[in-house]
Write a protein that holds these residues in place. Sequence first.
Motif, PDB file in Angstrom:
ATOM      1  N   VAL A  37      -6.835  -9.880  -0.106  1.00  0.00           N
ATOM      2  CA  VAL A  37      -6.497  -9.269   1.176  1.00  0.00           C
ATOM      3  C   VAL A  37      -6.330 -10.343   2.242  1.00  0.00           C
ATOM      4  O   VAL A  37      -6.900 -11.430   2.149  1.00  0.00           O
ATOM      5  N   VAL A  59      -5.312  -1.803  -1.032  1.00  0.00           N
ATOM      6  CA  VAL A  59      -4.409  -2.857  -0.544  1.00  0.00           C
ATOM      7  C   VAL A  59      -4.426  -4.041  -1.506  1.00  0.00           C
ATOM      8  O   VAL A  59      -3.379  -4.594  -1.862  1.00  0.00           O
ATOM      9  N   ALA A  60      -5.610  -4.422  -1.975  1.00  0.00           N
ATOM     10  CA  ALA A  60      -5.731  -5.564  -2.891  1.00  0.00           C
ATOM     11  C   ALA A  60      -5.029  -5.313  -4.213  1.00  0.00           C
ATOM     12  O   ALA A  60      -4.491  -6.235  -4.838  1.00  0.00           O
ATOM     13  N   THR A 104      -9.437  -1.179   1.333  1.00  0.00           N
ATOM     14  CA  THR A 104      -9.409  -2.586   0.938  1.00  0.00           C
ATOM     15  C   THR A 104      -9.052  -2.736  -0.541  1.00  0.00           C
ATOM     16  O   THR A 104      -8.226  -3.580  -0.917  1.00  0.00           O
ATOM     17  N   ASN A 111      -2.021  -6.992   1.626  1.00  0.00           N
ATOM     18  CA  ASN A 111      -2.230  -7.876   0.487  1.00  0.00           C
ATOM     19  C   ASN A 111      -1.834  -9.302   0.887  1.00  0.00           C
ATOM     20  O   ASN A 111      -0.842  -9.503   1.585  1.00  0.00           O
ATOM     21  N   VAL A 132     -14.141  -6.262   5.144  1.00  0.00           N
ATOM     22  CA  VAL A 132     -13.057  -7.180   4.765  1.00  0.00           C
ATOM     23  C   VAL A 132     -13.632  -8.537   4.345  1.00  0.00           C
ATOM     24  O   VAL A 132     -13.189  -9.131   3.351  1.00  0.00           O
ATOM     25  N   ILE A 187      -5.333  -4.695   7.511  1.00  0.00           N
ATOM     26  CA  ILE A 187      -5.207  -5.607   6.373  1.00  0.00           C
ATOM     27  C   ILE A 187      -3.969  -5.301   5.536  1.00  0.00           C
ATOM     28  O   ILE A 187      -3.483  -4.169   5.494  1.00  0.00           O
TER      29      ILE A 187
END
Length: 308
Positions: free
Chosen positions: A102, A71-72, A68, A251, A86, A249
């Motif tokens: 996200v 990705v962020a 997470t 961005n 998430v 997930i």
Amino acid sequence: MSKILKNGILGLTCLLSLNTIAETYTIGTGSQSGTYYPLGGMLAKIWSENIEDFDMRAEVTAASVENTIKVATKRQLAGIAMGNVVLQAHEGVKPFPRKMDVAVLFALYPNVVQFVVSADSDIQSIQDLKGKRVSLGAPGSGTRVSATNILSALGISDKDIDAQSLNYTATTDAISGGQIDAGVVVGSIGVGAITELAFTHKIRILSFTPEELKAVSDNNASYQAMEVPDGSYKDVTAFSAPAVWNILIVNKNLDTDLAYQMTKVAFENMKKINQVISVTKYTTLENMNKLDGITLHPGSLKYLKEQK
């Protein structure tokens, strides 16, 4: 041919070659003994083969929390994570220092929170874990978050147990070797880490009472009660446990067209994925938006609306 002309041709050839190299991305997964890694590998393969100028590989990580964050912060294009993690990232609550950028591409399948002990253990219930050596999962993993959240909902803190921080493989090895009394594995029914352990070591999986399951759900709506049937693992009887959906997930600022293509290609090839990863039978259009509290990425939402 002059030296200048030769150098010019070589330079142009190099430039053209660079322009045709596919963009390289990663998808964050988990340990190699879990379901995230092979699933991420399948998605990476499907996308790389069917999206133009796109090349992806699966990356071994500590799973949900690490994925997470990466990705962020745009260090991974996509990641697999548990829904409760998430939501905590979306809301900016612990273990996250702030709200994370996200979005959900689509929901994948439910994960069961499984407390594993040796068959001859004197631990018969969740409350019996007090004072015992318990692996809660690797630091930065969704397993760690789920184990801590669930025990807390039942009035058990880290101080009440001898908490260990082991990944799936180390957890099952430690149970088999008697170094710990119990370990938490959060994964699909039939997850490889427990399946392999059950073939070499007699185990049980603790069953939650209806009252405990209600307490967990009341504390965090991401968890739902799941009944796991006899024989899901070798010689393991049926048990009840909390379950939480796994989510793919990206961005929230990911290019809409790319998010659309990733969703479209994944669902057009879902039968191939099902043949390798059986739990993806839950990865359906109806289940795409299974996580309440956070919206789908505009690209995947576009695909869903087209199909409906």
